[in-house]
Each structure stands twice: as C-alpha cells, then as structure tokens.
Enzyme design. Structure first.
Site, PDB file in Angstrom:
ATOM      1  N   SER A  80       0.813  -1.217   0.000  1.00 49.13           N
ATOM      2  CA  SER A  80       0.000   0.000   0.000  1.00 49.13           C
ATOM      3  C   SER A  80       0.849   1.271   0.000  1.00 49.13           C
ATOM      4  O   SER A  80       0.300   2.372   0.051  1.00 49.13           O
ATOM      5  CB  SER A  80      -0.932   0.009   1.212  1.00 49.13           C
ATOM      6  N   THR A 198      -2.054   3.489   4.439  1.00 49.50           N
ATOM      7  CA  THR A 198      -1.130   4.601   4.234  1.00 49.50           C
ATOM      8  C   THR A 198      -0.242   4.656   5.444  1.00 49.50           C
ATOM      9  O   THR A 198      -0.694   4.338   6.541  1.00 49.50           O
ATOM     10  CB  THR A 198      -1.927   5.928   4.179  1.00 49.50           C
ATOM     11  N   THR A 216       1.634   6.984   0.321  1.00 51.54           N
ATOM     12  CA  THR A 216       0.781   5.847  -0.012  1.00 51.54           C
ATOM     13  C   THR A 216       0.790   5.582  -1.512  1.00 51.54           C
ATOM     14  O   THR A 216       1.078   6.491  -2.308  1.00 51.54           O
ATOM     15  CB  THR A 216      -0.677   6.136   0.437  1.00 51.54           C
ATOM     16  N   ARG A 226      -6.557   9.025 -10.168  1.00 51.46           N
ATOM     17  CA  ARG A 226      -7.215   9.266  -8.879  1.00 51.46           C
ATOM     18  C   ARG A 226      -6.176   9.726  -7.848  1.00 51.46           C
ATOM     19  O   ARG A 226      -5.092   9.154  -7.717  1.00 51.46           O
ATOM     20  CB  ARG A 226      -7.893   7.982  -8.411  1.00 51.46           C
ATOM     21  N   VAL A 227      -6.508  10.763  -7.115  1.00 50.87           N
ATOM     22  CA  VAL A 227      -5.656  11.245  -6.025  1.00 50.87           C
ATOM     23  C   VAL A 227      -6.459  11.123  -4.738  1.00 50.87           C
ATOM     24  O   VAL A 227      -7.645  11.479  -4.701  1.00 50.87           O
ATOM     25  CB  VAL A 227      -5.235  12.706  -6.267  1.00 50.87           C
ATOM     26  N   GLY A 228      -5.818  10.618  -3.699  1.00 50.32           N
ATOM     27  CA  GLY A 228      -6.507  10.450  -2.425  1.00 50.32           C
ATOM     28  C   GLY A 228      -6.277  11.621  -1.492  1.00 50.32           C
ATOM     29  O   GLY A 228      -5.935  12.732  -1.917  1.00 50.32           O
ATOM     30  N   THR A 249      -5.752   7.655   7.563  1.00 50.89           N
ATOM     31  CA  THR A 249      -5.667   6.500   6.679  1.00 50.89           C
ATOM     32  C   THR A 249      -7.076   5.950   6.513  1.00 50.89           C
ATOM     33  O   THR A 249      -7.916   6.081   7.396  1.00 50.89           O
ATOM     34  CB  THR A 249      -4.706   5.431   7.237  1.00 50.89           C
ATOM     35  N   GLY A 250      -7.321   5.353   5.367  1.00 50.00           N
ATOM     36  CA  GLY A 250      -8.663   4.853   5.076  1.00 50.00           C
ATOM     37  C   GLY A 250      -9.091   5.352   3.708  1.00 50.00           C
ATOM     38  O   GLY A 250      -8.265   5.797   2.912  1.00 50.00           O
TER      39      GLY A 250
HETATM   40  N1  ASP Z   1      -6.035   7.185   2.382  1.00 53.70           N
HETATM   41  C1  ASP Z   1      -5.429   6.433   1.322  1.00 53.70           C
HETATM   42  C2  ASP Z   1      -6.049   6.830   0.025  1.00 53.70           C
HETATM   43  O1  ASP Z   1      -7.250   7.005  -0.040  1.00 53.70           O
HETATM   44  C3  ASP Z   1      -5.511   4.961   1.498  1.00 53.70           C
HETATM   45  C4  ASP Z   1      -5.424   4.433   2.915  1.00 53.70           C
HETATM   46  O2  ASP Z   1      -4.903   5.082   3.780  1.00 53.70           O
HETATM   47  O3  ASP Z   1      -5.905   3.350   3.206  1.00 53.70           O
HETATM   48  O4  ASP Z   1      -5.360   6.929  -0.953  1.00 53.70           O
END
Ligand code: ASP
Length: 337
Positions: A80, A198, A216, A226-228, A249-250
């Site tokens: 990840s 992340t 991440t 796509r950007v998180g 994170t998530g």
């Molecule tokens: N927050 C990250 C994203 O959406 C992924 C994660 O932390 O699980 O890119």
C-alpha cells in the site's frame, strides 16, 4: 525545565491552580514526552524505529518523519506504499505523499510514477520550489531533474494481484480489520479486501518542534489519475506547530470531504484531547451516511504539541505504533462501531 513562576505566568493561572507541586508535575510529564513519534498501522513500528534514530540523536522532527516514511516506501512486501504498492486499474503504480513542518511549510506530490521515495520528492517540492503540490508527469520530471532515480515500482507480486483483480475488475475497498502484524497476513486480495493503507507519521522532537509525513500508493486498482487524501493539505496530513499534528488513513474520498486532519487539529486547538479530536472527525464522516457503512474504514492519529497522542477509527482493527524513550508499542485505537 520551566520554572514554576514561568509556568504560572504563561498560563495566567496563579490563583486557579490547585497546588504548585501539581503544576510542577505537569511540566515534568510534558517534558518526558519528548521526543515521540507515532505512525499509522502496525507496520508503522519499523518506520518509527528509523525516525527514532534521528530523534534520539537530537535531530529534527522533519528529518525524522522523512526517514520513517522512507522505510515502508522501500519495502516491496508492503502493498500500500511505495515499491510493491498495488497499481491502479491500468497496472500503473502511482504514489501520493506529503510532508509538513511546525512552521506550516508543506510539500506534496500526487500521482507520481517510477520514483520510490515520494516523501522525499515532496520535501524537495517544499524546499526547492515556491509551490506546494506537483502532480503526475510534472512531479516525475521534477523528481528526475532533482536526481531521484527512476525505477519500476510494480513488483511481480503486485502485478500478480492486479492480474487476478482484472478477472472481476470489481472495485470495492474493504475496511482493514486486521489486528495482527500485517506482514503475517496472506498476500493479495483480488476481491478487494485490504486494498488500501497509508503510512502517516507524526513526530515531536526534543526541541519541541512537530512535523508529519504521509505516503501511499492509494486505493488498489483505482482509476488512473485518482488522487486520495494523503497529498492534500488538511486531509491526509496537517501540522500546526502550536497545537498538534494529525494524519489519516482509510478511504481517502471520505477524508477529503471533511478536511479530516485539519478538523482534528482544529478540535485539539479547541481543547479536545488527541483521541477525542480523532473521534469527532470520524463521527463527522459517519454522520454523512444514513446507514452505517461496513465497507468503509477511516482512521486518524494525532499528536499534540505537548506530546500526547491518540487515534480513532470508524471500524475496529486500526492500530498505531508509538515510539518514545520508554520503548516501542502498538496501540489499538478505539472505534465507532
Ligand atoms: N487514504 C489512502 C487513500 O485514499 C488509502 C489508505 O490510507 O488506506 O489513498
């Protein structure tokens, strides 16, 4: 150590404090909290160890969080973050990262390909450009011009997971519910399970300065481009040197909608403890959904300017790693459900 009279003057509380001895103890406790570093997930422990090497030597929080974030970035078994991260649905590994210091200096990259240490490119953006965020080809061109080596980040294991995923091509992020060390878990998850995580890492150095970093490969098998939340200021990471720092994170889209990490820091500014601030940010996310969403995970960690830390998640199973002079440990964060 602060003198008693300094503390009283700073707080303006000379009549209100219950006893001078109690005030002195409070100062002592705050001082023994430095330095400290915390990181999301159990794999944060290895990142903390690298950060601790910097902090224990009296180094700066900014150097510590960069050193820590580089550890999972270089780990091909971590799917990840960085090298070995799961690719997007076109088979391209694209990285998001940000770094921020106590003074509000900030750098970030998004959708960066072919350079493993996205966090260090982010730091270079912060230090060498008048900008805050570079994306895609521009970020890659900048990194190469700065001398970062170019390398293929798609490992055989990640490519295998992607090819299996292509059989169904069902994009369905699932909450990460593991409690044990992530490395002991089975590998990849074509059905979409455990397809994101992340590293968010926050540190307070001996000099009392805060910094944070977040890096991440984002949601596995995401749409290309796509950007998180991780590279976006106030979403995946935020630091206010006088108040505290937070990282997320998530499912990044959920965090972006509520400016999650900024919300956590602002709640700490209003007096919430780190854990309570993280909880209220999670509640804000949960409130958007009329019925509880079992398919979402969102978690925050926070570190206050006086070294208190906390975390909170939407679903059970989120843990964060802590390193202080007392040693290393993992804290299972409370959750809303
Ligand atoms: N927050 C990250 C994203 O959406 C992924 C994660 O932390 O699980 O890119």
């Amino acid at each position: 150590m602060l003198l008693r009279r300094d503390l009283l003057r700073m707080l303006g509380l000379s009549a209100a404090l219950p006893s001078l001895a109690a005030a002195e103890r409070a100062v002592d406790v705050a001082e023994t909290r430095r330095p400290v570093v915390i990181s999301t997930w159990t794999f944060g422990e290895a990142a903390n160890a690298a950060a601790w090497d910097v902090l224990a030597d009296g180094g700066a929080a900014l150097d510590a969080v960069e050193a820590g974030a580089r550890v999972p970035e270089a780990d091909p078994d971590n799917h990840s973050v960085g090298l070995g991260g799961y690719p997007d649905r076109d088979g391209r590994v694209t990285l998001d990262a940000s770094i921020m210091d106590h003074a509000g200096n900030l750098g970030a990259v998004a959708c960066l390909e072919d350079v493993v240490h996205a966090v260090s490119v982010a730091r270079r953006v912060m230090e060498k450009t008048p900008h805050v965020l570079l994306v895609g080809e521009g970020a890659l061109g900048f990194a190469l011009a700065e001398g970062f080596p170019r390398q293929n980040l798609l490992t055989p294991a990640a490519e295998h997971a992607w090819r299996e995923w292509l059989q169904t091509a069902r994009y369905a992020p699932q909450p990460n519910i593991e409690r044990s060390n992530r490395y002991s878990l089975p590998d990849a998850l074509p059905g979409g399970e455990r397809n994101h995580d992340t590293i968010g890492i926050l540190a307070l150095d001996r000099g009392g300065h805060l910094a944070g970093a977040c890096t991440t490969s984002g949601m596995a098998f995401k749409l290309h481009g796509r950007v998180g939340d991780s590279p976006i200021s106030g979403a995946g990471l935020f630091v206010d040197g006088e108040v505290g720092a937070a990282s997320a994170t998530g499912v990044g889209e959920e965090c972006l909608r509520v400016c999650g990490s900024h919300t956590v820091v602002e709640l700490m500014r209003q007096g919430r403890s780190p854990e309570q601030a993280c909880r209220e940010a999670v509640e804000r996310i949960a409130r958007r959904h009329r019925t509880p969403r079992k398919d979402l995970q969102m978690a925050f960690v926070a570190l206050s300017a006086d070294g208190r830390h906390g975390g909170y998640s939407l679903q059970p199973g989120f843990a964060y790693a802590v390193r202080t002079s007392a040693g290393t440990r993992q804290v299972e964060a409370p959750s809303l459900t």
